[in-house]
Design a protein around this motif. Sequence first.
Motif, PDB file in Angstrom:
ATOM      1  N   UNK A 340       0.830  -1.206   0.000  1.00  0.00           N
ATOM      2  CA  UNK A 340       0.000   0.000   0.000  1.00  0.00           C
ATOM      3  C   UNK A 340       0.866   1.258   0.000  1.00  0.00           C
ATOM      4  N   UNK A 341       0.389   2.287  -0.714  1.00  0.00           N
ATOM      5  CA  UNK A 341       1.043   3.591  -0.774  1.00  0.00           C
ATOM      6  C   UNK A 341       0.638   4.413   0.452  1.00  0.00           C
ATOM      7  N   UNK A 342       1.524   5.300   0.892  1.00  0.00           N
ATOM      8  CA  UNK A 342       1.143   6.291   1.904  1.00  0.00           C
ATOM      9  C   UNK A 342       0.746   7.556   1.145  1.00  0.00           C
ATOM     10  N   UNK A 343      -0.454   7.537   0.584  1.00  0.00           N
ATOM     11  CA  UNK A 343      -0.833   8.568  -0.384  1.00  0.00           C
ATOM     12  C   UNK A 343      -0.986   9.949   0.241  1.00  0.00           C
ATOM     13  N   UNK A 344      -1.323  10.020   1.534  1.00  0.00           N
ATOM     14  CA  UNK A 344      -1.491  11.330   2.168  1.00  0.00           C
ATOM     15  C   UNK A 344      -0.250  11.774   2.935  1.00  0.00           C
ATOM     16  N   UNK A 360      -4.264   3.712  -0.676  1.00  0.00           N
ATOM     17  CA  UNK A 360      -4.671   2.555  -1.463  1.00  0.00           C
ATOM     18  C   UNK A 360      -3.490   1.707  -1.888  1.00  0.00           C
ATOM     19  N   UNK A 361      -3.761   0.575  -2.532  1.00  0.00           N
ATOM     20  CA  UNK A 361      -2.684  -0.335  -2.923  1.00  0.00           C
ATOM     21  C   UNK A 361      -1.850   0.203  -4.075  1.00  0.00           C
ATOM     22  N   UNK A 362      -0.567  -0.181  -4.082  1.00  0.00           N
ATOM     23  CA  UNK A 362       0.243  -0.006  -5.281  1.00  0.00           C
ATOM     24  C   UNK A 362      -0.380  -0.863  -6.387  1.00  0.00           C
ATOM     25  N   UNK A 368      -3.774  -4.606  -8.222  1.00  0.00           N
ATOM     26  CA  UNK A 368      -3.056  -4.377  -6.972  1.00  0.00           C
ATOM     27  C   UNK A 368      -1.829  -5.281  -6.902  1.00  0.00           C
ATOM     28  N   UNK A 369      -0.757  -4.770  -6.290  1.00  0.00           N
ATOM     29  CA  UNK A 369       0.475  -5.549  -6.119  1.00  0.00           C
ATOM     30  C   UNK A 369       0.300  -6.444  -4.897  1.00  0.00           C
TER      31      UNK A 369
END
Length: 670
Positions: A340-344, A360-362, A368-369
């Motif tokens: 998962x990305x740390x989008x924020x 959300x997921x990479x 999704x990865x």
Amino acid sequence: MRTALAVLLTLVVVIGGVPIAATAQQETASVSFDNQATGGTTVVVDSVTLPDGGFVTIHDASVTEGNVLGSVAGSSAYLEPGTHENVTVSLDDPVAESGTYVAMPHVDSDGDRVYSFVAENGEADGPYTADGGAVIDDATVNASATVSMSDQPTTGDTVVVDRVELSQGGFVTIHDASVTEGAVFESIRGTSSYLEAGVHENVRVELDSPVSENTTLVPMAHMDTDDDQTYTFPESEGETDGPYVADGGAVVDTAAVSVSDTASIDYSEQVTGGYSIVVDSVFLPEGGFVTVHDGTVTEGAVFESIRGTSDYLEPGYYTDVRVELDTPLNETTTVVPMAHVDSDGDETYTFPESEGEADGPYTADGSAVIDSGNATVSASVDYSTKTSDGTTVVVDRVELSQGGFVTIHDASLLGGAVFESVVGTSEYLEPGVHEDVAVTLDEPIRSSQTLVPMAHMDTDGDEAYTFVEGEGDADGPYTADGGAVIDSAHTSVNAVVVASDQSGDGTTVTIDSVTLANGGFVTVHDASVTEGAVFESIRGTSDYLAPGTHENVEITLDAPLEESGTIVPMAHVDSDGDEMYTFDTSEGAADGPYVASTGAVVTTADYTVEGGEMTETTDEMTETTDEMTEEMTAESTDSGSQSNSEAPGFGVVVAVLALLAVAFVAQRRR
């Protein structure tokens, strides 16, 4: 030279007064031990033939001078009859300086699969013999280093070195491939922080000069030649902190790195207690998290399937990532680790709370990865190489799906001694994760050996371990894949002290038994040692004790006990080799205590002065441990303004206090 050495060893064994338990063999034992470099903790014996099974033991060169027992640097695990190649031997005394070492096959004369030659004073497990001499081979062992690094993806800014072993401490430096063309300094891309002597795994190195394309990198082990714990090899133009060398060249490895912006994750099927999952590797190009889903994620349960998430991980490549599960697994099932990305950018996982709007997921190729595989719910045990005081063993981590125990078996388990191999069992452990589980052994172990922690159930629900008494009818082991859930590792035992409660006129103390792998002393401290009186607490010390086991050691006290209380017998090394105890007069610079993973090797006993009063019991004394630790911290802070001349030996005192603090914490757990 080897023939002469064998003859000399024959004289040593006979004239040195150490009996050996060697019998005539139908076949001939043999050993081959080649010159080699080591990172300090292990050596490799090329080949050994043991007609009746046994061990291959590594002696240092002092064996040729009559130091038959004290020369033992380490011994292999038990080896079945036959020929064995490339046998790795763990060393209880790590190699810090290059020298000659002697490989010697030993018989398992008492049949217990534990090498007890030193602890039994040479009366068991003696060497194989041939032509009137011990069977040996010798080799030059160079104190050096080892390094290994796997191929991996990278953001270009960091890489991970799998394992570094340094005999004398130092650094691991990352060079690019131009180092092979002579660009010794220009090829340097980055260097680790200072690493102590020993083994280091998963060493992350920040690259001062990032890589921007796929390339080959060359990790190189470097010394700290000026002892300042700062890497100055390039600034000094090679005059300081040069590379460790072996076989005429620098100690290096090579690895292919690929610069990527695509995440990846790898997971292997595993056995777990249900409370955690270990992901083999994950690459997060922008940082983020690893989330473990159960199999319902494939049915659309995107949020409900979440079982647990890792802490935030900086951008880069990671191995062996343990994810603690918020919702434990209660049955064997499929798990789906997801990157998962740390989008924020807040380093906090908020994917479910935000209903998918954040973190959300990479993705790769529109999906999704992820990776997936089975997780078998049973138990898990983690136990690493360590040093024991012979009375307690600390298991790193135990995870039990239904509660139970962790039992310590010795190596005779591998020979079928299911019950006889049990040497100690923990208290009852609730379902869940338990770290640093201290197990008090039923009887002290006096020899370094392979120990096998095993997870056991509490099948009768009484929270009492009855596997042995019930001959296996209750509290059997957790199982998975057709076998018991275990781990195993070499456990060094360099010293053991046993003393019973006793009474007397206060002028003498009797130590029931003491085993010293390298010889030394037993010093009797009073309870004030727990309050920081490292030297003032010394009441008396034994005469020099040769390597081996000594029983009923009577110590005449220089400062007799005037009132009843707790005594603290402590095992000390003869570090300067003069057979004179100078720990106090040297202010701790010589003859310090033997040390185990839990602290200084000590025991405690209540001493009743006939006609006197008891001032402090053993239980009361252990309550001062936390206070002592706080005092140590405060004193250490205060000492920052003192010069060495104002506080001679202060650093040693603090170190000894730290060892004592840990030791008494361990004793409190018994």
